[in-house]
Design a protein around this motif. Structure first.
Motif, PDB file in Angstrom:
ATOM      1  N   LYS A   1       4.659 -23.773  24.864  1.00 11.68           N
ATOM      2  CA  LYS A   1       4.305 -24.691  25.951  1.00 11.68           C
ATOM      3  C   LYS A   1       3.963 -23.831  27.167  1.00 11.68           C
ATOM      4  O   LYS A   1       4.703 -22.897  27.497  1.00 11.68           O
ATOM      5  N   VAL A   2       2.823 -24.126  27.806  1.00  8.19           N
ATOM      6  CA  VAL A   2       2.402 -23.331  28.974  1.00  8.19           C
ATOM      7  C   VAL A   2       2.225 -24.265  30.171  1.00  8.19           C
ATOM      8  O   VAL A   2       1.437 -25.214  30.117  1.00  8.19           O
ATOM      9  N   VAL A   3       2.959 -23.990  31.242  1.00  7.99           N
ATOM     10  CA  VAL A   3       2.872 -24.825  32.443  1.00  7.99           C
ATOM     11  C   VAL A   3       2.759 -23.921  33.681  1.00  7.99           C
ATOM     12  O   VAL A   3       3.021 -22.727  33.607  1.00  7.99           O
ATOM     13  N   ALA A   4       2.350 -24.523  34.801  1.00 12.30           N
ATOM     14  CA  ALA A   4       2.323 -23.768  36.066  1.00 12.30           C
ATOM     15  C   ALA A   4       3.088 -24.539  37.124  1.00 12.30           C
ATOM     16  O   ALA A   4       3.106 -25.772  37.115  1.00 12.30           O
ATOM     17  N   ILE A   5       3.697 -23.766  38.029  1.00 13.90           N
ATOM     18  CA  ILE A   5       4.320 -24.386  39.207  1.00 13.90           C
ATOM     19  C   ILE A   5       3.534 -23.953  40.440  1.00 13.90           C
ATOM     20  O   ILE A   5       3.059 -22.818  40.521  1.00 13.90           O
ATOM     21  N   CYS A   6       3.392 -24.875  41.380  1.00  9.59           N
ATOM     22  CA  CYS A   6       2.672 -24.613  42.626  1.00  9.59           C
ATOM     23  C   CYS A   6       3.632 -24.819  43.790  1.00  9.59           C
ATOM     24  O   CYS A   6       3.707 -25.935  44.340  1.00  9.59           O
TER      25      CYS A   6
ATOM     26  N   GLU B   1       9.974 -23.942  19.661  1.00  9.72           N
ATOM     27  CA  GLU B   1       9.003 -23.822  20.737  1.00  9.72           C
ATOM     28  C   GLU B   1       9.462 -22.787  21.758  1.00  9.72           C
ATOM     29  O   GLU B   1      10.658 -22.626  22.007  1.00  9.72           O
ATOM     30  N   ALA B   2       8.482 -22.080  22.349  1.00  6.34           N
ATOM     31  CA  ALA B   2       8.751 -21.190  23.483  1.00  6.34           C
ATOM     32  C   ALA B   2       8.047 -21.780  24.708  1.00  6.34           C
ATOM     33  O   ALA B   2       7.282 -22.738  24.598  1.00  6.34           O
ATOM     34  N   VAL B   3       8.320 -21.187  25.896  1.00  7.52           N
ATOM     35  CA  VAL B   3       7.742 -21.715  27.139  1.00  7.52           C
ATOM     36  C   VAL B   3       7.255 -20.565  28.020  1.00  7.52           C
ATOM     37  O   VAL B   3       7.939 -19.543  28.151  1.00  7.52           O
TER      38      VAL B   3
END
Ligand SMILES: NC(=O)C1=CN([C@@H]2O[C@H](COP(=O)(O)OP(=O)(O)OC[C@H]3O[C@@H](n4cnc5c(N)ncnc54)[C@H](O)[C@@H]3O)[C@@H](O)[C@H]2O)C=CC1
Ligand SMILES: CCCCCC(=O)/C=C/C=C\C=C\C=C\[C@@H](O)[C@@H](O)CCCC(=O)O
Length: 264
Positions: free
Chosen positions: A181-186, A134-136
């Protein structure tokens, strides 16, 4: 399943600036094999490499002058990562600006820059050149994506769009073929040069909007970066993480629109 940073390779856009630099340092502390600092500011990029080389193995750190708004320039950063470190596993789409008086530039960097990164990563580089299963991708959004701030409407819009693109590429339709895997930080207000707002906010219709950031809790970019490492390792794909006021990251949950009650 937890993602292992140790032994992987990362590319950090805006890696010469406040938050990006701290992410680079946190990655090195967490055993990254190699990291590419992809930033438009060459003087600052070179300085950061030289400073981090006092503490870490210099062969692990590469600066590549990059303008994320120019797809060829962004692609060169991926190519440099492969050439130097043989694979690429984590993309931090982190470069961003506040500039409401040159709002097209804000859209170019914050949104088109992130779209360029998403396409390059999901169609080619992270999809095909990752080391493990997996990559991110970590997209830097903002609390302004979910709570509109006065005087920075274009900035708010670009950050909301980043949440949308994050959630789209996390869908199984994409994940099943990319294994990214794709995520966001706020982040909330964080002590970097971006919070020097002189000349970059819209004047507004009157003076009733708060003119300073004094009321906002300020956190350090180092604290933020340490939380981001936990997000990289543990967060499920498609999730959005608020990190503010020096508190542990917590997940922002979007409502299901079918649960809405009100009718016209
Ligand atoms: N500092 C804060 O309070 C918050 C910041 N953010 C976001 O965090 C990210 C990082 O910002 P900071 O570290 O705070 O700001 P910063 O100004 O310290 O760093 C931004 C970096 O991006 C680079 N950059 C700008 N345009 C670029 C381009 N076209 N191509 C490549 N690099 C470019 C700059 O040279 C700089 O090194 C941004 O996306 C920002 O919107 C989000 C929430 C809060
Ligand atoms: C308060 C913003 C939280 C989001 C943090 C972020 O992503 C980046 C923020 C950078 C600047 C945000 C500024 C927002 C300011 C306005 O709400 C305004 O009240 C400040 C006006 C300052 C001035 O007129 O000089």
């Amino acid at each position: 399943m937890s993602f292992q940073i140790n032994g992987k390779v990362a590319l950090v856009t805006g890696g010469a600036g406040g938050i990006g630099r701290c992410i680079v340092e946190a990655l090195l502390e967490n055993g990254i094999k190699g990291v590419v600092i992809a930033d438009i500011n060459e003087e600052q990029g070179t300085k950061v490499v030289s400073e981090l080389s006092q503490k870490f193995n210099p062969t692990q750190i590469l600066y590549q002058k990059t303008d994320v708004t120019v797809v060829e320039s962004f692609e060169d950063a991926f190519k440099a990562a492969i050439q130097q470190f043989q694979h690429i596993d984590i993309l931090f789409n982190n470069a961003g600006i506040v500039n409401e008086n040159e709002w097209e530039k804000c859209v170019q960097v914050n949104l088109i820059g992130v779209i360029n990164g998403m396409i390059l990563a999901t169609e080619k580089y992270l999809k095909d050149q990752k080391l493990g299963e997996e990559a991110v991708i970590v997209n830097t959004s903002s609390i302004a994506s979910v709570t509109p701030e006065l005087l920075i409407p274009t900035y708010n819009a670009t950050k909301s769009a980043i949440n949308a693109i994050t959630r789209t590429y996390a869908e199984s339709y994409y994940y099943n073929s990319t294994k990214i895997k794709v995520v966001a930080i706020c982040p909330g207000v964080t002590e970097t040069s971006i919070v020097n707002l002189a000349g970059v906010v819209r004047p507004g219709p009157d003076d009733s909007a708060e003119r300073t950031l004094d009321g906002y809790p300020l956190q350090s970019p180092k604290f933020l970066a340490d939380q981001v490492m936990k997000v990289v390792e543990k967060a499920p794909t498609g999730t959005i993480w608020i990190i503010e006021d020096t508190k542990p990251a917590y997940q922002y949950i979007y409502n299901d629109r079918k649960m809405s009650q009100y009718k016209v």
